[in-house]
Design an enzyme around this catalytic site. Sequence first.
Site, PDB file in Angstrom:
ATOM      1  N   ASP A   1       0.842  -1.181   0.000  1.00 55.88           N
ATOM      2  CA  ASP A   1       0.000   0.000   0.000  1.00 55.88           C
ATOM      3  C   ASP A   1       0.886   1.243   0.000  1.00 55.88           C
ATOM      4  O   ASP A   1       1.841   1.328   0.776  1.00 55.88           O
ATOM      5  CB  ASP A   1      -0.912  -0.006   1.233  1.00 55.88           C
ATOM      6  N   ILE A   2       0.581   2.190  -0.893  1.00 59.46           N
ATOM      7  CA  ILE A   2       1.359   3.434  -0.927  1.00 59.46           C
ATOM      8  C   ILE A   2       0.989   4.273   0.291  1.00 59.46           C
ATOM      9  O   ILE A   2      -0.202   4.574   0.513  1.00 59.46           O
ATOM     10  CB  ILE A   2       1.097   4.213  -2.225  1.00 59.46           C
TER      11      ILE A   2
ATOM     12  N   GLU B   1      -4.720   2.290  -4.415  1.00 58.76           N
ATOM     13  CA  GLU B   1      -3.266   2.437  -4.312  1.00 58.76           C
ATOM     14  C   GLU B   1      -2.604   1.172  -3.768  1.00 58.76           C
ATOM     15  O   GLU B   1      -1.450   1.200  -3.334  1.00 58.76           O
ATOM     16  CB  GLU B   1      -2.905   3.633  -3.430  1.00 58.76           C
TER      17      GLU B   1
END
Length: 338
Positions: free
Chosen positions: A183-184, A227
Amino acid sequence: MAAHFDSAVILVADDDPFIRHMLTRYLQREGYQVVEAPHGEAALDLYFCHLPDLVLLDALMPVVDGFEVCRRLQTLTQGTLAPVLMITGLEDEKSVDQAFEIGVVDYVTKPINWAVLRQRVRRLILQHRLEIQLREANYQLQQLTLIDSLTQVANRRRFDEYLLQEWGRGGREQLPLSLVICDIDHFKAYNDHYGHQAGDRCLQEVAKILSQCISRPADIVTRYGGEEFAVILPNTSLEGATVISQRLVTAVQQRGLPHPTAPRAIVTISCGVASVLPRADYLPSDLVFTADQALYQAKAQGRNQYQAIYVMPPSPRQACDAGAMSAAPILGSLWPEA
């Protein structure tokens, strides 16, 4: 539709050297490349050496006749056999029916009518090449349905298919299966600061970085949603998956994509890692859930790191409960907290 047959390869299999020689000379004058097989066994070997566009096959040959050659080729090529045009002196209904049942697409009788042969050869080669083009187009179309249009990595549909496929293989062959969910970090803040177009470019760059960290053909990077990215690692233990996760986290950090509103002012990712030996009393969703829990831990511990959990087999006491599991966390952090 114009067709160019100068590069077409035809395999001629006939035990009669005179007929074989006549066929070869005629086809070469028509511009084809010809490979000669003096008997059925040679035809089988030469087919896979040259992968011809057409097979001209004599029905009656000693030891292995044309019917048996066609039958074996059908089995060995699994539906991709080039068209077979049988040359035969047999015109009885039984022989004709047998020929078409085993995959012969057409036949010519002896003595050969050269004008008829010429037209049937041209038609079958054209048909074969059009079928190859259609198969390739369908394959490309299928690939497009499995690729995320923005990031050009595999999409969620491919993730679901591939996870199920490798879960089944791991269960049959008793091989571990690992999953990394990435996950960003602070991506909403990135979008709020730079705008959604810049956010899309950030997703593309992260997808590229993750893909460059994966070297084995069986490992795939997918866009899981928003994301989040997921990396499926077949035949990979938890230890191997943590090595890859560390590589992913480090690679994104070292790329140094600016993110002024983030604590370290650069784009980073958090990873949740899970590994399991697939079993009948687990579901693939158990692996996804565990990786997601590990991701939650990574974020809770400060982000820009991975956390790893191994899905343990149930104990004998737990075995009576379907899907029972225990999780023993193995933690790893790129940025250890003080």
